[in-house]
Design a protein around this motif. Structure first.
Motif, mmCIF file in Angstrom:
data_model
loop_
_atom_site.group_PDB
_atom_site.id
_atom_site.type_symbol
_atom_site.label_atom_id
_atom_site.label_comp_id
_atom_site.label_asym_id
_atom_site.label_seq_id
_atom_site.Cartn_x
_atom_site.Cartn_y
_atom_site.Cartn_z
ATOM 1 N N LEU A 69 26.130 17.667 63.108
ATOM 2 C CA LEU A 69 27.545 17.536 63.266
ATOM 3 C C LEU A 69 27.771 16.939 64.667
ATOM 4 O O LEU A 69 26.874 17.002 65.532
ATOM 5 N N ASP A 70 28.896 16.428 64.991
ATOM 6 C CA ASP A 70 29.043 15.759 66.249
ATOM 7 C C ASP A 70 28.911 16.806 67.331
ATOM 8 O O ASP A 70 28.613 16.678 68.274
ATOM 9 N N VAL A 71 29.722 17.629 67.281
ATOM 10 C CA VAL A 71 29.865 18.895 68.157
ATOM 11 C C VAL A 71 29.923 20.091 67.866
ATOM 12 O O VAL A 71 30.546 20.231 66.758
ATOM 13 N N PRO A 72 29.598 21.291 68.705
ATOM 14 C CA PRO A 72 29.904 22.563 68.255
ATOM 15 C C PRO A 72 31.353 23.035 68.091
ATOM 16 O O PRO A 72 32.132 22.328 68.714
ATOM 17 N N GLY A 73 31.599 23.831 67.184
ATOM 18 C CA GLY A 73 32.972 24.102 66.937
ATOM 19 C C GLY A 73 33.560 25.024 67.939
ATOM 20 O O GLY A 73 34.828 24.453 68.602
ATOM 21 N N ALA A 74 33.138 26.090 68.365
ATOM 22 C CA ALA A 74 33.686 26.963 69.346
ATOM 23 C C ALA A 74 33.237 26.834 70.640
ATOM 24 O O ALA A 74 32.087 26.547 70.824
#
Length: 142
Positions: A69-74
């Motif tokens: 994934l590009d970046v973490p969600g939270a």
């Protein structure tokens, strides 16, 4: 009176060739050359290389989904480089590696490959309940 010059069309004609008559240019590099691979594809290749290296030693990793994934969600206090989730009802176990946080912490492809492998080893170790050194004896030595 007839005019010797025909009227100009209201729409410009499509260009069939460039202005020097050499035709349309092709891609900069053929698809099999690494130059044509995007940063995301190159990163996925690094993760896949690391997973293949570990699967030789740990065949049970064939049942684990490895995601990029590009970046973490939270938003959190610290930015994680990856995470692991054990198998749930009908869902296989997952290991996620975050591309942008890893890229920001590295300067070149070699550093990126080493950090990706460390992240994958750490997440697999957490998933299996083992130490990273037991998952990959060369952990931390590269």
């Amino acid at each position: 009176m007839d005019s010797p010059v025909p009227p100009h069309p209201s729409e410009p004609r499509p260009r069939r060739r460039d202005r020097h008559g050499r035709g349309m240019r092709g891609p900069v590099a053929p698809p099999q050359v690494p130059l044509s691979a995007s940063r995301g594809e190159s990163f996925r290749d690094l993760v896949q290389d690391s997973v293949e290296r570990l699967e030789r030693r740990w065949p049970q990793l064939a049942d684990v989904d490895f995601l990029v994934l590009d970046v973490p969600g939270a938003p959190e206090d610290t930015v994680p480089l990856g995470r692991s989730e054990p198998a749930a009802k009908g869902q296989p176990a997952q290991v996620v590696v975050y591309r942008r946080p890893v890229e920001i912490r590295t300067k070149n492809r070699d550093e990126r490959a080493m950090l990706v492998h460390e992240v994958v080893v750490e997440q697999v170790a957490e998933l299996l309940g083992l130490s990273p050194e037991s998952v990959d004896p060369r952990y931390g030595q590269d």
